[in-house]
Structures are given as C-alpha cells and as structure tokens.
Scaffold this motif. Structure first.
Motif, PDB file in Angstrom:
ATOM      1  N   ARG A 161      38.032  49.991  32.345  1.00 41.19           N
ATOM      2  CA  ARG A 161      36.669  50.165  31.843  1.00 41.19           C
ATOM      3  C   ARG A 161      36.500  51.533  31.175  1.00 41.19           C
ATOM      4  NH1 ARG A 161      33.021  50.667  37.411  1.00 41.19           N
ATOM      5  NH2 ARG A 161      34.130  52.420  38.345  1.00 41.19           N
ATOM      6  N   LYS A 162      37.262  52.532  31.647  1.00 39.82           N
ATOM      7  CA  LYS A 162      37.166  53.843  31.017  1.00 39.82           C
ATOM      8  C   LYS A 162      37.780  53.838  29.619  1.00 39.82           C
ATOM      9  CE  LYS A 162      36.719  56.756  35.097  1.00 39.82           C
ATOM     10  NZ  LYS A 162      37.292  57.839  35.922  1.00 39.82           N
ATOM     11  N   ILE A 163      38.797  53.007  29.425  1.00 41.22           N
ATOM     12  CA  ILE A 163      39.396  52.875  28.097  1.00 41.22           C
ATOM     13  C   ILE A 163      38.348  52.423  27.083  1.00 41.22           C
ATOM     14  CG2 ILE A 163      40.980  51.444  26.732  1.00 41.22           C
ATOM     15  CD1 ILE A 163      42.926  51.548  29.076  1.00 41.22           C
ATOM     16  N   ILE A 164      37.488  51.501  27.507  1.00 42.21           N
ATOM     17  CA  ILE A 164      36.462  50.982  26.605  1.00 42.21           C
ATOM     18  C   ILE A 164      35.529  52.105  26.146  1.00 42.21           C
ATOM     19  CG2 ILE A 164      34.475  49.429  26.422  1.00 42.21           C
ATOM     20  CD1 ILE A 164      37.231  48.086  26.445  1.00 42.21           C
ATOM     21  N   VAL A 165      35.054  52.897  27.096  1.00 44.08           N
ATOM     22  CA  VAL A 165      34.137  53.985  26.768  1.00 44.08           C
ATOM     23  C   VAL A 165      34.842  55.034  25.907  1.00 44.08           C
ATOM     24  CG1 VAL A 165      32.670  55.812  27.709  1.00 44.08           C
ATOM     25  CG2 VAL A 165      32.810  53.592  28.869  1.00 44.08           C
ATOM     26  N   TYR A 166      36.097  55.343  26.257  1.00 50.15           N
ATOM     27  CA  TYR A 166      36.852  56.348  25.501  1.00 50.15           C
ATOM     28  C   TYR A 166      37.060  55.900  24.054  1.00 50.15           C
ATOM     29  CZ  TYR A 166      40.554  59.586  24.180  1.00 50.15           C
ATOM     30  OH  TYR A 166      41.288  60.542  23.536  1.00 50.15           O
ATOM     31  N   ILE A 294      47.320  38.418  28.517  1.00 51.09           N
ATOM     32  CA  ILE A 294      47.161  39.409  29.585  1.00 51.09           C
ATOM     33  C   ILE A 294      45.950  40.289  29.307  1.00 51.09           C
ATOM     34  CG2 ILE A 294      48.178  41.470  30.639  1.00 51.09           C
ATOM     35  CD1 ILE A 294      50.936  40.126  30.226  1.00 51.09           C
ATOM     36  N   GLY A 295      45.821  40.744  28.070  1.00 51.98           N
ATOM     37  CA  GLY A 295      44.665  41.565  27.703  1.00 51.98           C
ATOM     38  C   GLY A 295      43.359  40.829  27.861  1.00 51.98           C
ATOM     39  N   ARG A 296      43.345  39.567  27.460  1.00 51.99           N
ATOM     40  CA  ARG A 296      42.120  38.768  27.574  1.00 51.99           C
ATOM     41  C   ARG A 296      41.716  38.608  29.034  1.00 51.99           C
ATOM     42  NH1 ARG A 296      40.544  34.314  29.300  1.00 51.99           N
ATOM     43  NH2 ARG A 296      42.623  33.651  29.914  1.00 51.99           N
ATOM     44  N   ILE A 297      42.693  38.359  29.892  1.00 56.13           N
ATOM     45  CA  ILE A 297      42.418  38.172  31.322  1.00 56.13           C
ATOM     46  C   ILE A 297      41.843  39.443  31.931  1.00 56.13           C
ATOM     47  CG2 ILE A 297      43.530  37.846  33.566  1.00 56.13           C
ATOM     48  CD1 ILE A 297      45.476  35.897  32.094  1.00 56.13           C
ATOM     49  N   LEU A 298      42.447  40.585  31.621  1.00 56.16           N
ATOM     50  CA  LEU A 298      41.971  41.845  32.187  1.00 56.16           C
ATOM     51  C   LEU A 298      40.611  42.240  31.605  1.00 56.16           C
ATOM     52  CD1 LEU A 298      45.333  43.838  32.254  1.00 56.16           C
ATOM     53  CD2 LEU A 298      44.168  42.719  34.163  1.00 56.16           C
ATOM     54  N   ALA A 299      40.365  41.858  30.341  1.00 55.62           N
ATOM     55  CA  ALA A 299      39.065  42.155  29.739  1.00 55.62           C
ATOM     56  C   ALA A 299      37.939  41.443  30.475  1.00 55.62           C
ATOM     57  CB  ALA A 299      39.069  41.756  28.260  1.00 55.62           C
ATOM     58  N   LYS A 300      38.253  40.293  31.087  1.00 59.43           N
ATOM     59  CA  LYS A 300      37.236  39.555  31.835  1.00 59.43           C
ATOM     60  C   LYS A 300      36.672  40.413  32.970  1.00 59.43           C
ATOM     61  CE  LYS A 300      38.399  36.312  34.852  1.00 59.43           C
ATOM     62  NZ  LYS A 300      38.781  35.003  35.440  1.00 59.43           N
ATOM     63  N   LEU A 301      37.541  41.138  33.665  1.00 56.00           N
ATOM     64  CA  LEU A 301      37.079  42.005  34.749  1.00 56.00           C
ATOM     65  C   LEU A 301      36.150  43.097  34.208  1.00 56.00           C
ATOM     66  CD1 LEU A 301      40.342  42.528  36.852  1.00 56.00           C
ATOM     67  CD2 LEU A 301      38.471  40.937  37.302  1.00 56.00           C
ATOM     68  N   VAL A 302      36.524  43.652  33.066  1.00 52.60           N
ATOM     69  CA  VAL A 302      35.724  44.725  32.484  1.00 52.60           C
ATOM     70  C   VAL A 302      34.339  44.214  32.091  1.00 52.60           C
ATOM     71  CG1 VAL A 302      35.594  46.417  30.624  1.00 52.60           C
ATOM     72  CG2 VAL A 302      37.803  45.905  31.682  1.00 52.60           C
ATOM     73  N   LEU A 303      34.288  43.036  31.500  1.00 55.74           N
ATOM     74  CA  LEU A 303      33.008  42.490  31.046  1.00 55.74           C
ATOM     75  C   LEU A 303      32.084  42.121  32.198  1.00 55.74           C
ATOM     76  CD1 LEU A 303      34.048  40.296  28.012  1.00 55.74           C
ATOM     77  CD2 LEU A 303      32.403  42.169  27.994  1.00 55.74           C
ATOM     78  N   CYS A 304      32.632  41.925  33.386  1.00 55.69           N
ATOM     79  CA  CYS A 304      31.794  41.627  34.547  1.00 55.69           C
ATOM     80  C   CYS A 304      31.141  42.879  35.125  1.00 55.69           C
ATOM     81  CB  CYS A 304      32.632  40.948  35.638  1.00 55.69           C
ATOM     82  SG  CYS A 304      33.152  39.275  35.244  1.00 55.69           S
ATOM     83  N   ASP A 305      31.666  44.042  34.785  1.00 55.85           N
ATOM     84  CA  ASP A 305      31.201  45.303  35.363  1.00 55.85           C
ATOM     85  C   ASP A 305      29.800  45.624  34.846  1.00 55.85           C
ATOM     86  OD1 ASP A 305      30.751  48.162  35.739  1.00 55.85           O
ATOM     87  OD2 ASP A 305      32.850  48.237  36.350  1.00 55.85           O
ATOM     88  N   PRO A 306      28.800  45.755  35.721  1.00 57.81           N
ATOM     89  CA  PRO A 306      27.428  46.016  35.261  1.00 57.81           C
ATOM     90  C   PRO A 306      27.281  47.352  34.544  1.00 57.81           C
ATOM     91  CG  PRO A 306      27.583  46.172  37.661  1.00 57.81           C
ATOM     92  CD  PRO A 306      28.872  45.594  37.184  1.00 57.81           C
TER      93      PRO A 306
END
Length: 365
Positions: A161-166, A294-306
């Motif tokens: 999730r920090k990668i997204i913000v960065y 693999i990236g798509r699967i892990l992105a799912k966790l990130v998108l669930c984060d409020p």
C-alpha cells in the motif's frame, strides 16, 4: 483500532466495494458446507470429519481443539450465537489451545484475534513463524507471534500500500494500522531450518497426525473468515493465500471464483519470493502472464484497505492505478537480480533484505 477520519468527496467507484460480491442467503450451515465454502482440500476435509466423528475420550488434546472450533464456526454461521458470543468463546478456545501447545514444550502462534479490536478488511494465509519471532510480544494478544516487523508480513500488509502512495506523491506515508489479518498455516513457532523433522517431533509428542496440526492453522484462518462474514452483512471475505505451501496442503482449488464465505482464494507466492531476487526466486519460472496475475492478486488486498481507498479519493485516483502499479512493480521485482534487490532495499524502496539474510533495514517502511 480504527479512528475517525475526515469526510471526503465520494466518486462513483467509491460507493461500492471492489468487485462487490452479492449477498447470498443460506440456512442450516454444516461442517461439510463450511469446508465447501472454504475450498478445503480432500485430505484436510477427511481429517476434520474423522476428528468430529470420534468419541471425546478417543481424541488427543489437539484433535479436541480442532473439533471444538469447527463446531463453533458452524454455530456462528447459523446464528446460534451472536458475533460477540463467537468472539468470547473463540478467546477461551485460543487460550486452551495455546495452553496445550505450551504444555507440549512449544511456543503457540495463533495470529491476532479479532477480539483485539483491530478491524480487518482482508485476510491472508502464509507460513511460517520461525524462531526469529520468539522474542516478539504482541501488545494485544499473548498468543500472536506474527511480528509486524518481519519483512514478509510487512510486504503483505504495509509495503504494497505504501508503494501506491509513493508512486503518486513521491513520499512514503504513515498508515494508522494494518487492515490485512495474516494467519500462519501452523499454530506454533517452527524451526524453519529443519522443518520436516521439527513437525515430525511435534506430532509425535502431541500424538496426532501432521494434517491435524495443519488443520488447526486452517481453523484459525476460518475463524477470521467466518467472523468477517457474520459482521459484514454476510459478505464473503477478501482472501489471498500468500503461500504455495499452504495452498498445496489445505486448499482443493485456488482461484478468483467467490463462495459464500470468500471472494475467491487467489494464490500468490510467499513474499520471500519477491524479496530475495533471482538467487531465491528462479525468476524464469514466472511468465509474463503469471507475473501480471500475481500483481493483480496482491492489488486486491491493497484495494480493500480503507486508508488506501481514502487516499485514492483525496487524490482522485482510480482503482485501475492501484492494479497497474502493483502489477508493474511485482513484474519488475521478479526480474531483478540479487544485487538489484539489495540496492532497492538499501534505498528503502521495498521490504528489508540484505545479502540473502532477512533483516529489518528500512524502519521508515
């Protein structure tokens, strides 16, 4: 524990969950139906059914614990007990299981209980808590050895999730709390260097089959799934199996097809694969399509984060940005050499690894 957040303007996509599952009504849950919806592998299913069918006096302590928590989960699903009663009884069960493992001479690792007050938006299963985690003391749960400073855990609940913000701002953020609950497939701390011998000794001492031990890890995972379901309007829980080992032993299938309890149980590599470069990875095994998946699967966790969703709203970023960014970063990391991985970690870009030994290097991460 969650804290009040500033009100933000909602865009169209923010009015619903990512890939919103349908609410499905179903009565009369059974053990079989529970295992169907968890996609439990045949050997694990057989083990659980055999344990439940035996007389109490014929069961070893760990088998009795496995039976009790399985039946408790069915009660919660059927509404025979409230979510609050489920948590209370689960806490008692965890204490008893931990006492049994301690009595055998081992250190329990039961993950963080929902009763700690932490609000989880997704669930991941991994392996294994090792002797490196023996010194960790969870402030909320004495039976939890899932050290948040472990770089593999941090990759799942924090680094992604920090990668997204960065990528959007050029700055590393500070999040208030993790939103992904991580469960170990083993209910005790393990000796990773000689795991097979360690598990064999444990099962011999406990007088149970090794599948009973793995099924206890599955039961801890199932408790999180069931609790999410009964406290979120009967929605299926967002789940990722971040361990090919756990997927092989415990799950009949791993894919994105939802069940009543899970929005799919996608399978991803253990984070150690992402964090050690080609020396550990054998990256040639991962085709371009597999890397994107693999990236798509892990992105799912990130998108669930409020907190991530709040960030996306404030910066008017679409969920597609999360998906494409994680896909690109995972593909890039899977191509890196050991030297490039080391340089990346030295720059505090992802995780914490140096010279093939997992160490916490980037405290800001």
């Amino acid at each position: 524990r969650s804290t009040p957040r500033a009100r933000v303007k909602k865009s169209d996509w923010a009015t619903s969950e990512p890939n919103p599952p349908k609410r499905i009504e179903l009565g009369s849950w059974t053990i079989d139906l529970l295992m169907d919806n968890l996609r439990v592998a045949e050997k694990a299913r057989t083990t659980i059914l055999e344990v439940i069918s035996q007389e109490d006096e014929d069961l070893a302590d760990l088998e009795r614990h496995l039976r009790d928590i399985s039946l408790l989960q069915v009660k919660a699903l059927n509404g025979d007990i409230t979510p609050e009663q489920f948590l209370k009884q689960d806490t008692i069960w965890r204490d008893e299981l931990a006492a049994s493992i301690t009595k055998l001479g081992y250190v329990p690792n039961l993950g963080e209980t929902p009763s700690s007050g932490t609000i989880f938006a997704s669930i991941a299963m991994m392996h294994y808590a090792t002797f490196n985690e023996l010194g960790y003391k969870c402030p909320f749960d004495a039976h939890n050895k899932m050290d948040p400073q472990n770089p593999c855990l941090r990759w799942i609940f924090d680094t992604l999730r920090k990668i997204i913000v960065y990528e959007k701002t050029g700055k590393w953020p500070e999040f208030k709390h993790p939103s992904t609950a991580i469960i170990d497939m083993m209910p005790m701390v393990c000796d990773k260097e000689c795991l097979d011998k360690f598990v064999e000794t444990f099962t011999t001492t406990a007088k149970v089959d090794d599948m009973v031990v793995r099924c206890l890890g599955l039961a801890l995972f199932a408790t999180k799934v069931v609790y999410f379901h009964v406290t979120n309007d009967k929605r299926p829980a967002p789940v990722v199996i971040a361990s090919y080992t756990a997927a092989k032993h415990l799950f009949a299938t791993c894919d994105s097809t939802p069940t009543l309890l899970m929005d799919g149980n996608d399978k991803a590599p253990h984070p150690e694969v992402m964090l050690r470069g080609k020396v550990f990875l054998r990256a040639a095994c991962y085709t371009e399509s597999v890397r994107k998946e693999i990236g798509r699967i892990l992105a799912k966790l990130v998108l669930c984060d409020p907190e991530v969703r709040e960030f996306l709203l404030l910066h008017e970023v679409t969920p597609d940005f999360v998906d494409s960014t994680i896909v690109d970063k995972c593909a890039c990391i899977l191509d890196m050499s050991k030297e490039e991985i080391d340089e990346m970690h030295a720059l505090q870009l992802v995780g914490c690894v140096r010279s093939g030994e997992m160490q916490t290097l980037a405290s800001a991460m």
